[in-house]
Design an enzyme around this catalytic site. Structure first.
Site, PDB file in Angstrom:
ATOM      1  CB  CYS A 126      12.285 -15.551  -1.106  1.00 63.43           C
ATOM      2  SG  CYS A 126      12.576 -15.319  -2.849  1.00 63.43           S
ATOM      3  NE  ARG A 139      10.241 -12.560   3.762  1.00 65.85           N
ATOM      4  CZ  ARG A 139      10.752 -11.451   4.254  1.00 65.85           C
ATOM      5  NH1 ARG A 139      10.111 -10.804   5.197  1.00 65.85           N
ATOM      6  NH2 ARG A 139      11.887 -10.973   3.822  1.00 65.85           N
ATOM      7  CD1 TRP A 167       7.046 -11.959  -5.728  1.00 64.73           C
ATOM      8  CD2 TRP A 167       9.081 -11.103  -6.084  1.00 64.73           C
ATOM      9  NE1 TRP A 167       6.901 -10.832  -6.498  1.00 64.73           N
ATOM     10  CE2 TRP A 167       8.131 -10.284  -6.740  1.00 64.73           C
ATOM     11  CE3 TRP A 167      10.427 -10.747  -6.177  1.00 64.73           C
ATOM     12  CZ2 TRP A 167       8.482  -9.147  -7.452  1.00 64.73           C
ATOM     13  CZ3 TRP A 167      10.778  -9.614  -6.899  1.00 64.73           C
ATOM     14  CH2 TRP A 167       9.803  -8.821  -7.522  1.00 64.73           C
ATOM     15  CG  ASN A 173      14.947 -13.079   1.117  1.00 66.66           C
ATOM     16  OD1 ASN A 173      14.619 -12.562   0.050  1.00 66.66           O
ATOM     17  ND2 ASN A 173      14.744 -12.504   2.285  1.00 66.66           N
ATOM     18  N   GLY A 174      17.196 -13.075  -1.766  1.00 64.79           N
ATOM     19  CA  GLY A 174      18.034 -11.948  -2.163  1.00 64.79           C
ATOM     20  C   GLY A 174      18.536 -12.116  -3.586  1.00 64.79           C
ATOM     21  CD  GLU A 181      -2.798   3.647  -1.122  1.00 66.56           C
ATOM     22  OE1 GLU A 181      -1.762   3.799  -1.785  1.00 66.56           O
ATOM     23  OE2 GLU A 181      -3.030   2.615  -0.452  1.00 66.56           O
ATOM     24  CE  LYS A 231      -3.999  -0.694  -1.607  1.00 67.87           C
ATOM     25  NZ  LYS A 231      -2.992   0.122  -1.013  1.00 67.87           N
ATOM     26  CD  GLU A 289      -1.689  -3.167  -4.035  1.00 67.46           C
ATOM     27  OE1 GLU A 289      -0.572  -3.679  -4.004  1.00 67.46           O
ATOM     28  OE2 GLU A 289      -2.059  -2.338  -3.190  1.00 67.46           O
ATOM     29  CG  HIS A 300      -2.693  20.812 -18.244  1.00 66.68           C
ATOM     30  ND1 HIS A 300      -2.615  21.988 -18.943  1.00 66.68           N
ATOM     31  CD2 HIS A 300      -3.130  21.137 -17.006  1.00 66.68           C
ATOM     32  CE1 HIS A 300      -2.968  22.996 -18.162  1.00 66.68           C
ATOM     33  NE2 HIS A 300      -3.290  22.503 -16.975  1.00 66.68           N
ATOM     34  CE  LYS A 312       1.609  -6.159   4.066  1.00 64.02           C
ATOM     35  NZ  LYS A 312       0.704  -5.114   3.551  1.00 64.02           N
TER      36      LYS A 312
END
Ligand code: M6R
Length: 610
Positions: A2, A28, A75, A99-100, A481, A485, A488, A504, A605
C-alpha cells in the site's frame, strides 16, 4: 504494501497533491484507493475500488477543499478489494490510512466492539481509527491518543492519522514500513516513498522505525512511542523527474528494458581502476572480508534469481562457498551463521519485508552484512554494514528488468574483487574480466536490436497456455527468471528448470502444445549436454525455441523450431545477455494479450508484508 500520502499547508493544493502523490505510489498497490480532506471540523472522504485514475474521476465531481488531507492506494491483505475496505477508515472525528498488518487484530477488535465501536469494514486498519477515537473520547490530546493507539498494535506498519478535533495536525508513525516527510515553506508532505512528493520538494526527513511525528504546517515534532524527543536530519535528495515519465514508450517496462545499456554503464562507472586492469569498490575494501569463510545470499523473486547467478560467480572466481536462500524462508530456517559469515541481501527496493527481516536475523546471529540495492537510504541499505548500489535508476514497472541486470553486474564485480584479493584469479584474468565488464552496455544494446525478431515470436507463441524454460549452469537461474517474467505479466503458466532435470519428471508435460525455450550460449558449460536435452524434447514433439550465441546452433537446426541468436560473450556475463530477449518476449506476449503490463493483477512493486 500500500502507499500512503499526506499533506498539510495550502488550502487550494491539498486535493491535487494527494491525487498526484497516489498516482506516483500506485506501484505499491492498485486495487482500491481513497482520500480524506479536512476543512476545520469537517472531513470529506472519497474512496473507490480500482485504480487511482478511478479515484481521480470521482474526485473531479467533489469540492474536497481543506488545508489537510491523507490518501491511500491499497494492496489488499485483510478483506477483499472494495470501496468499504478502501482507506481512509473513519471513526467519529478520526480518519486513518495504514500500510501493514496488525497482527493482534482479533484481540483489539473484540475489545473495541465490547466498548461499543462498530466496524464497517473487514480490514485490520479500521482498528487504528477506533483506537485513536477512543482516546480522544476520553479527553486525551490527539498526540497522546495516537501514541497510545500505536503502542497497542503489533506488526509492521506505517500510519497517517488526522482528526477534526485538532485540525492543524497530521500524525504519522513509521514502524518497519517506510514513511518520509517532505519539507516546504509553511507546508509539509508525507509519503511511503519519495516519488510521490519529489516534484514538490527534495527536502526530505527519513523517519526511522518507532518514530512518531506530529506535523503542523510550520513545525514537526518527532518522538519515540514513549514520548522522548528525537532529532532527525533533513536530507536533500536528487531524483530525475524523467524517470517517472514513460518518455515515449507505451509502458514503463519497455522503457526500462531499453534503459539497460545506460543502467549497466552507470553501475560500472567509477569502479574500474585508473589503469583499466582492475576493479575498485568505494564502499568495501576486500581486506574487510579476508576472514569470511562462507557467504549466504538472500533475496525474493527476481532478486533471488540474481543471488543464484551470484553464487556461481563468487564460487567460481573467489572459491568462497556460497549458500542461497529465499529471504522469506531464511529467517525461519535456523541458519548456521557466525562472525565469519557474510550475508548478502539483494533487493531492488531495499524495502522488501521478507528480505529486511532476514537481514535483521542475520545481524542478530552475528554475521557481517552487505546489501546490493537500488535505493539509497532504504531500510535495507541503512541496516546493512556495507552497501553496493545498483545504479538502475527508478524502476517503476512491477516486473523487474534493469534492476536485475544491474544486480548481476554487481555480483560479477564483487566476485572479481573477492577473487583478486584472495589471489584466486590472476592479474591477467582480472584484466580480461574487466574487458568483459566494460563490454556489457554495448552487448545489451546489440541484443535490443533483436526486438523485431522477438515480436514475431510473440505473435507465434502468445496463445499457448504453458511454457517451459530450460538452462544449465549460469543460465539455469535465467530459465527461472524468464519464466517469472512471462508468468507475472502475461498470466501464462511457465516453469523454469535445470535442463538436465527435465528427464527426471517434468518431461512428462512435453507435447506439441508446450513451447520449450532453451537458454544455451554455445560456450556455456555442458553445451553438448544441453544439445542432448534438446533432442530429448524434439523426440517428444515439443516445440523448441533455442536462445544461443550467433551460429551456436548451426549443426542442430533440424531440432529447432525457432532460433534467437545473440552476440557471443564471455560465459560469466552471459546471463546479463540471455535475459534481455526473455524480458522482451514476456513484454510482447503480454502486450498482445492486452494485460496491464506495468501493474499486473494481484502484485505490487514493493512488498512490505511478510
Ligand atoms: O525490491 P525487491 O528486489 O526486494 O523485490 C523482490 C521481489 O518482490 C521482486 O523481484 C518481484 O519478484 C518482481 N515483481 C519480479 O519481477
Amino acid at each position: 504494501m500500500c502507499g500512503i500520502v499526506g499533506y498539510i499547508g495550502d488550502y487550494r493544493k491539498t486535493k491535487q497533491v494527494l491525487l498526484e502523490g497516489l498516482s506516483r505510489l500506485e506501484y505499491r498497490g492498485y486495487d482500491s484507493s481513497g482520500l480524506a480532506v479536512l476543512d476545520n471540523n469537517q472531513t470529506s472522504v472519497i474512496k473507490c475500488k480500482g485504480k487511482v485514475s478511478d479515484l481521480q474521476k470521482k474526485a473531479r465531481k467533489e469540492k474536497l477543499e481543506g488545508q489537510l488531507g491523507i490518501g491511500h492506494t491499497r494492496w489488499a491483505t485483510h478483506g477483499i478489494a472494495n470501496e468499504v475496505n478502501a482507506h481512509p477508515h473513519t471513526s467519529g472525528s478520526t480518519s486513518v490510512v495504514h500500510n501493514g498488518i496488525i497482527e493482534n487484530y482479533a484481540e483489539l477488535k473484540a475489545q473495541l466492539q465490547k466498548s461499543g465501536f462498530e466496524f464497517v469494514s473487514d480490514t485490520d486498519s479500521e482498528i487504528l481509527a477506533h483506537l485513536i477515537e477512543s482516546g480522544l473520547a476520553a479527553a486525551m490530546s490527539f498526540e497522546d491518543s495516537a501514541r497510545e493507539a500505536f503502542k497497542k498494535v503489533e506488526g509492521a506498519c506505517a500510519v497517517a492519522a488526522v482528526t477534526q478535533k485538532e485540525p492543524g495536525k497530521l500524525i504519522v508513525l513509521r514502524n518497519f514500513s517506510p514513511v518520509v516527510i517532505g519539507l516546504g515553506e509553511n507546508e509539509k508532505y508525507i509519503a511511503s516513498d519519495i516519488p510521490a512528493i519529489i516534484s514538490r520538494t527534495n527536502r526530505i526527513i527519513y523517519l526511522q522505525d518507532g518514530d512518531m511525528a506530529v506535523i503542523e504546517k510550520d513545525q514537526i515534532h518527532i518522538t519515540d512511542l514513549e514520548g522522548n524527543r528525537l532529532q532527525r536530519e533533513e536530507v536533500l535528495v536528487s531524483s530525475d523527474p524523467a524517470s517517472f515519465e514513460k518518455g515515449g514508450f507505451k509502458h514503463f517496462m519497455l522503457k526500462e528494458i531499453y534503459e539497460q545499456p545506460r543502467s549497466a554503464l552507470d553501475t560500472i562507472r567509477g569502479k574500474i581502476s585508473a589503469d583499466h586492469r582492475g576493479i575498485e569498490l568505494e564502499s568495501i575494501k576486500p581486506r574487510q572480508f579476508s576472514k569470511i569463510k562462507k557467504i549466504i545470499a538472500l533475496g525474493c523473486g527476481t532478486s533471488y534469481h540474481a543471488c543464484l547467478v551470484g553464487k556461481q560467480l563468487i564460487e567460481d572466481l573467489s572459491r568462497i562457498p556460497v549458500e542461497v536462500n529465499i529471504a522469506s524462508e531464511f529467517r525461519y530456517s535456523n541458519p548456521i551463521i557466525d562472525k565469519s559469515t557474510l550475508v548478502i541481501v539483494v533487493s531492488q527496493s531495499g524495502e522488501t519485508a521478507d528480505t529486511s527481516e532476514a537481514l535483521l536475523e542475520a545481524k542478530r546471529l552475528g554475521a557481517k552484512t552487505l546489501a546490493i540495492t537500488n535505493v539509497e537510504n532504504s531500510k535495507i541499505s541503512r541496516e546493512s554494514d556495507h552497501v553496493i548500489y545498483t545504479s538502475a535508476g527508478t524502476e517503476i514497472g512491477v516486473a523487474s528488468t534493469k534492476a536485475f541486470t544491474t544486480q548481476l553486474i554487481v555480483f560479477y564485480i564483487l566476485s572479481n574483487v573477492l577473487g583478486a584479493s584472495k589471489g584466486v584469479i590472476s592479474e591477467a584474468a582480472l584484466s580480461a574480466n574487466v574487458k568483459s565488464l566494460v563490454s556489457i552496455p554495448l552487448l545489451i544494446e546489440k541484443i535490443l536490436k533483436l526486438d523485431d525478431r522477438i515480436k514475431e515470436l510473440a505473435q507465434k507463441y502468445n496463445s499457448f497456455n504453458n511454457f517451459i524454460f530450460l538452462g544449465r549452469g549460469l543460465n539455469f537461474p535465467i530459465a527461472l527468471e524468464g519464466a517469472l517474467k512471462l508468468k507475472e505479466i502475461s498470466y501464462i503458466h511457465a516453469e523454469g528448470y535445470a535442463a538436465g532435470e527435465m528427464k527426471h519428471g517434468p518431461i512428462a508435460l512435453v507435447d506439441e502444445n508446450v513451447p520449450v525455450l532453451f537458454i544455451a550460449p554455445n560456450n556455456g558449460i555442458n553445451f553438448q549436454k544441453i544439445v542432448g536435452n534438446l533432442r530429448e524434447i524434439k523426440a517428444r514433439n515439443g516445440l523448441v525455441i533455442f536462445l544461443t550465441s550467433e551460429n551456436g546452433a548451426d549443426e542442430y537446426k533440424e531440432y529447432i523450431d525457432d532460433l534467437i541468436e545473440i552476440p557471443g560473450c564471455d560465459y560469466n556475463i552471459s546471463p546479463i545477455a540471455t535475459i534481455i530477449p526473455l524480458q522482451l518476449l514476456a513484454y510482447h506476449i503480454a502486450r498482445i494479450k492486452g494485460t496491464d503490463i506495468d501493474q499486473p493483477r494481484n502484485l505490487a512493486k514493493v512488498v512490505t508484508v511478510e
